[in-house]
Enzyme design. Sequence first.
Site, PDB file in Angstrom:
ATOM      1  N   ASN A  15       6.170  -0.288  11.755  1.00 30.10           N
ATOM      2  CA  ASN A  15       6.966   0.825  11.238  1.00 30.10           C
ATOM      3  C   ASN A  15       6.764   2.043  12.138  1.00 30.10           C
ATOM      4  O   ASN A  15       6.004   1.982  13.094  1.00 30.10           O
ATOM      5  CB  ASN A  15       6.600   1.102   9.782  1.00 30.10           C
ATOM      6  CG  ASN A  15       5.142   1.435   9.654  1.00 30.10           C
ATOM      7  OD1 ASN A  15       4.667   2.378  10.269  1.00 30.10           O
ATOM      8  ND2 ASN A  15       4.410   0.651   8.876  1.00 30.10           N
ATOM      9  N   ASP A  53       4.445  -3.644   4.093  1.00 25.09           N
ATOM     10  CA  ASP A  53       4.357  -4.287   2.776  1.00 25.09           C
ATOM     11  C   ASP A  53       4.453  -5.816   2.874  1.00 25.09           C
ATOM     12  O   ASP A  53       4.030  -6.522   1.979  1.00 25.09           O
ATOM     13  CB  ASP A  53       5.457  -3.748   1.858  1.00 25.09           C
ATOM     14  CG  ASP A  53       5.169  -2.304   1.447  1.00 25.09           C
ATOM     15  OD1 ASP A  53       3.967  -1.971   1.318  1.00 25.09           O
ATOM     16  OD2 ASP A  53       6.113  -1.522   1.282  1.00 25.09           O
ATOM     17  N   LYS A  68       6.058 -18.373  21.591  1.00 21.65           N
ATOM     18  CA  LYS A  68       7.207 -17.478  21.594  1.00 21.65           C
ATOM     19  C   LYS A  68       8.456 -18.214  21.095  1.00 21.65           C
ATOM     20  O   LYS A  68       8.763 -19.319  21.568  1.00 21.65           O
ATOM     21  CB  LYS A  68       7.429 -16.969  23.033  1.00 21.65           C
ATOM     22  CG  LYS A  68       8.465 -15.896  23.113  1.00 21.65           C
ATOM     23  CD  LYS A  68       8.625 -15.405  24.543  1.00 21.65           C
ATOM     24  CE  LYS A  68       9.847 -14.521  24.627  1.00 21.65           C
ATOM     25  NZ  LYS A  68      10.277 -14.301  25.987  1.00 21.65           N
ATOM     26  N   PRO A 100      -1.447  -7.515   0.849  1.00 21.49           N
ATOM     27  CA  PRO A 100      -2.258  -6.912  -0.218  1.00 21.49           C
ATOM     28  C   PRO A 100      -2.044  -5.403  -0.253  1.00 21.49           C
ATOM     29  O   PRO A 100      -1.842  -4.786   0.798  1.00 21.49           O
ATOM     30  CB  PRO A 100      -3.695  -7.244   0.202  1.00 21.49           C
ATOM     31  CG  PRO A 100      -3.626  -7.582   1.647  1.00 21.49           C
ATOM     32  CD  PRO A 100      -2.259  -8.116   1.920  1.00 21.49           C
ATOM     33  N   ASP A 101      -2.077  -4.808  -1.447  1.00 20.45           N
ATOM     34  CA  ASP A 101      -1.993  -3.348  -1.566  1.00 20.45           C
ATOM     35  C   ASP A 101      -3.430  -2.810  -1.487  1.00 20.45           C
ATOM     36  O   ASP A 101      -4.206  -2.905  -2.436  1.00 20.45           O
ATOM     37  CB  ASP A 101      -1.328  -2.951  -2.892  1.00 20.45           C
ATOM     38  CG  ASP A 101      -1.052  -1.454  -2.933  1.00 20.45           C
ATOM     39  OD1 ASP A 101      -1.913  -0.666  -2.478  1.00 20.45           O
ATOM     40  OD2 ASP A 101       0.018  -1.073  -3.423  1.00 20.45           O
ATOM     41  N   ILE A 102      -3.780  -2.281  -0.326  1.00 21.58           N
ATOM     42  CA  ILE A 102      -5.164  -1.889  -0.049  1.00 21.58           C
ATOM     43  C   ILE A 102      -5.616  -0.782  -0.996  1.00 21.58           C
ATOM     44  O   ILE A 102      -6.690  -0.849  -1.603  1.00 21.58           O
ATOM     45  CB  ILE A 102      -5.307  -1.431   1.424  1.00 21.58           C
ATOM     46  CG1 ILE A 102      -4.843  -2.569   2.353  1.00 21.58           C
ATOM     47  CG2 ILE A 102      -6.731  -1.015   1.743  1.00 21.58           C
ATOM     48  CD1 ILE A 102      -4.700  -2.167   3.811  1.00 21.58           C
ATOM     49  N   PHE A 132      -1.048   8.445  -0.045  1.00 22.43           N
ATOM     50  CA  PHE A 132       0.054   9.175   0.563  1.00 22.43           C
ATOM     51  C   PHE A 132       1.335   8.452   0.182  1.00 22.43           C
ATOM     52  O   PHE A 132       1.333   7.221   0.073  1.00 22.43           O
ATOM     53  CB  PHE A 132      -0.089   9.213   2.092  1.00 22.43           C
ATOM     54  CG  PHE A 132      -0.735  10.466   2.582  1.00 22.43           C
ATOM     55  CD1 PHE A 132      -2.093  10.669   2.403  1.00 22.43           C
ATOM     56  CD2 PHE A 132       0.022  11.461   3.204  1.00 22.43           C
ATOM     57  CE1 PHE A 132      -2.697  11.834   2.842  1.00 22.43           C
ATOM     58  CE2 PHE A 132      -0.575  12.630   3.652  1.00 22.43           C
ATOM     59  CZ  PHE A 132      -1.933  12.827   3.468  1.00 22.43           C
ATOM     60  N   LYS A 145       4.401   6.473  -8.348  1.00 21.94           N
ATOM     61  CA  LYS A 145       3.475   5.783  -7.444  1.00 21.94           C
ATOM     62  C   LYS A 145       2.025   6.089  -7.812  1.00 21.94           C
ATOM     63  O   LYS A 145       1.160   5.220  -7.797  1.00 21.94           O
ATOM     64  CB  LYS A 145       3.755   6.214  -5.995  1.00 21.94           C
ATOM     65  CG  LYS A 145       3.266   5.240  -4.968  1.00 21.94           C
ATOM     66  CD  LYS A 145       3.869   5.495  -3.602  1.00 21.94           C
ATOM     67  CE  LYS A 145       5.195   4.771  -3.419  1.00 21.94           C
ATOM     68  NZ  LYS A 145       5.737   4.903  -2.071  1.00 21.94           N
ATOM     69  N   LYS A 155      -0.525   3.095  -8.949  1.00 24.55           N
ATOM     70  CA  LYS A 155      -1.735   2.764  -8.176  1.00 24.55           C
ATOM     71  C   LYS A 155      -3.008   3.183  -8.912  1.00 24.55           C
ATOM     72  O   LYS A 155      -4.108   2.830  -8.486  1.00 24.55           O
ATOM     73  CB  LYS A 155      -1.701   3.448  -6.802  1.00 24.55           C
ATOM     74  CG  LYS A 155      -0.425   3.148  -6.029  1.00 24.55           C
ATOM     75  CD  LYS A 155      -0.695   2.647  -4.631  1.00 24.55           C
ATOM     76  CE  LYS A 155       0.622   2.432  -3.902  1.00 24.55           C
ATOM     77  NZ  LYS A 155       0.525   1.573  -2.748  1.00 24.55           N
TER      78      LYS A 155
HETATM   79  N1  CTP Z   1      -0.762   1.344   0.827  1.00 25.33           N
HETATM   80  C1  CTP Z   1      -1.817   0.465   0.981  1.00 25.33           C
HETATM   81  N2  CTP Z   1      -1.552  -0.857   1.166  1.00 25.33           N
HETATM   82  C2  CTP Z   1      -0.294  -1.333   1.161  1.00 25.33           C
HETATM   83  C3  CTP Z   1       0.789  -0.436   0.990  1.00 25.33           C
HETATM   84  C4  CTP Z   1       0.512   0.895   0.835  1.00 25.33           C
HETATM   85  O1  CTP Z   1      -2.973   0.895   1.004  1.00 25.33           O
HETATM   86  N3  CTP Z   1      -0.087  -2.614   1.326  1.00 25.33           N
HETATM   87  C5  CTP Z   1      -1.054   2.762   0.595  1.00 25.33           C
HETATM   88  C6  CTP Z   1      -0.582   3.686   1.681  1.00 25.33           C
HETATM   89  O2  CTP Z   1      -1.592   3.890   2.642  1.00 25.33           O
HETATM   90  C7  CTP Z   1      -0.271   4.959   0.922  1.00 25.33           C
HETATM   91  C8  CTP Z   1       0.199   4.458  -0.416  1.00 25.33           C
HETATM   92  O3  CTP Z   1      -0.346   3.149  -0.553  1.00 25.33           O
HETATM   93  O4  CTP Z   1      -1.400   5.730   0.672  1.00 25.33           O
HETATM   94  C9  CTP Z   1       1.660   4.439  -0.615  1.00 25.33           C
HETATM   95  O5  CTP Z   1       2.300   3.784   0.438  1.00 25.33           O
HETATM   96  P1  CTP Z   1       3.880   3.598   0.435  1.00 25.33           P
HETATM   97  O6  CTP Z   1       4.274   2.712   1.557  1.00 25.33           O
HETATM   98  O7  CTP Z   1       4.538   4.945   0.323  1.00 25.33           O
HETATM   99  O8  CTP Z   1       4.109   2.901  -0.945  1.00 25.33           O
HETATM  100  P2  CTP Z   1       4.151   1.411  -1.381  1.00 25.33           P
HETATM  101  O9  CTP Z   1       3.057   1.202  -2.367  1.00 25.33           O
HETATM  102  O10 CTP Z   1       4.206   0.496  -0.231  1.00 25.33           O
HETATM  103  O11 CTP Z   1       5.528   1.417  -2.184  1.00 25.33           O
HETATM  104  P3  CTP Z   1       7.044   1.425  -1.614  1.00 25.33           P
HETATM  105  O12 CTP Z   1       6.987   0.910  -0.205  1.00 25.33           O
HETATM  106  O13 CTP Z   1       7.729   0.538  -2.549  1.00 25.33           O
HETATM  107  O14 CTP Z   1       7.515   2.856  -1.712  1.00 25.33           O
END
Ligand code: CTP
Length: 402
Positions: free
Chosen positions: A209, A278, A288, A304-306, A322, A336, A340
């Site tokens: 990204n 994500d 390749k 995983p959502d860290i 953030f 959000k 979380k």
């Molecule tokens: N984050 C994380 N791990 C992930 C996705 C997000 O730790 N796999 C953390 C980011 O570092 C940030 C927060 O979650 O602090 C929100 O990230 P964001 O991308 O805005 O939100 P998402 O939870 O991914 O939700 P969405 O993409 O649906 O807006």
Amino acid sequence: MTLKGKRLLLGITGGVAAYKAAQLARLLVKEGADVRVAMTEAATRFVTPVTLQALTGQTAWTDLWDARVPDNMGHIELSRDRELIVVAPASADFLGKLAAGLAGDLLSTLCLARRCPLMAAPAMNVEMWENAAMQRNLHTLRGDGVFFAGPAAGDQACGEVGMGRMFEPEEIVAEIEAFFQPKLLAGKRVLVTAGPTEELIDPVRAITNLSSGKMGYAVARAACEAGAKVTLVSGPVALATPAGVERVDVKSAEQMFETVKKAAPASDVFIAVAAVADYRVKNRAAQKIKKGAGAMTLELAENPDILAWVAAMKNAPFCVGFAAESEKLAQNAKAKRAKKGIPLLAANLAQRALGAEDNEITLFDDRGEHALGRAPKLELARKLIAHIAAMLAGAKRARAKA
Ligand code: CTP
């Protein structure tokens, strides 16, 4: 004006880098500091007191025997009302004198008779820097509480390459600014994630990204300035590690997750600034992928959502998220934060922040919304750190009452 009203004594010693001290004096004045200059005799061979006088609007002092100082006590008076002495460049000879406690000229006498802290920006040839006597002096000076800004490695005036090049004036100003930041997180361990993640499709292609990592790096630096011990888990970015910060490089979200899992239990604060991908590619190709006929489809698996994982830990650190949104900032940010399960969320509009030097942030916590306004990322990071410190202090007070 980041140094408004700060009373500094800029000491200049003899070295080619003395020409940069003039620029440093100019920058310090521009940032609002009251800059009094003291130069060694050798320094005046490289740059004249008249130059420094013109840039600071004050007498540039050079002589221990100058009768203009009240009571003829220049060696004491000139540093008594100062908040910090900055010696830039600090030559090998001068650092040696400082380490030995010698006071044979105005500047070394001012340093020995000081009541304020001292910062030195060394500048010398690489062999001089690496010499055992120099390293011994540095060890002594560090033990005496002297702060060091630099040096850096690179091309030297003598034509050699290596450690010993003086920090650039802008870098020294940044170190001075850091010195004056309130130590709101002293003794705390702070874990920060920053940058994008890179999810490989095949050995040469990836999904990533547009995050530059600048906001996360600014947060790590601000936490370090506030006295915290900082670990920065960084995705692939082209940024220098902030001084004093321990950096661990990762590429994918899974690597970031593994690193954070290890570091989180020992952290007091976790600030997730990384723009974590994500999704990752489900069946990554080992070789390749060759161009085929027409369209192709990639199957993605969720990462995983860290942040959510750390926030759900038993004895979780104080978690800060953030949110980069492209619309409906407040509504999305509140949702959000709740989803979380975190006490504090910093929200910004992605289109205004990505890659830019400035950002515009609003904080969301139990007490509501706090707009930090639009400013350079480091300034916002410092405000965020102050907010976190205030929330931690509030929580401590609440625990003490209960
Ligand atoms: N984050 C994380 N791990 C992930 C996705 C997000 O730790 N796999 C953390 C980011 O570092 C940030 C927060 O979650 O602090 C929100 O990230 P964001 O991308 O805005 O939100 P998402 O939870 O991914 O939700 P969405 O993409 O649906 O807006």
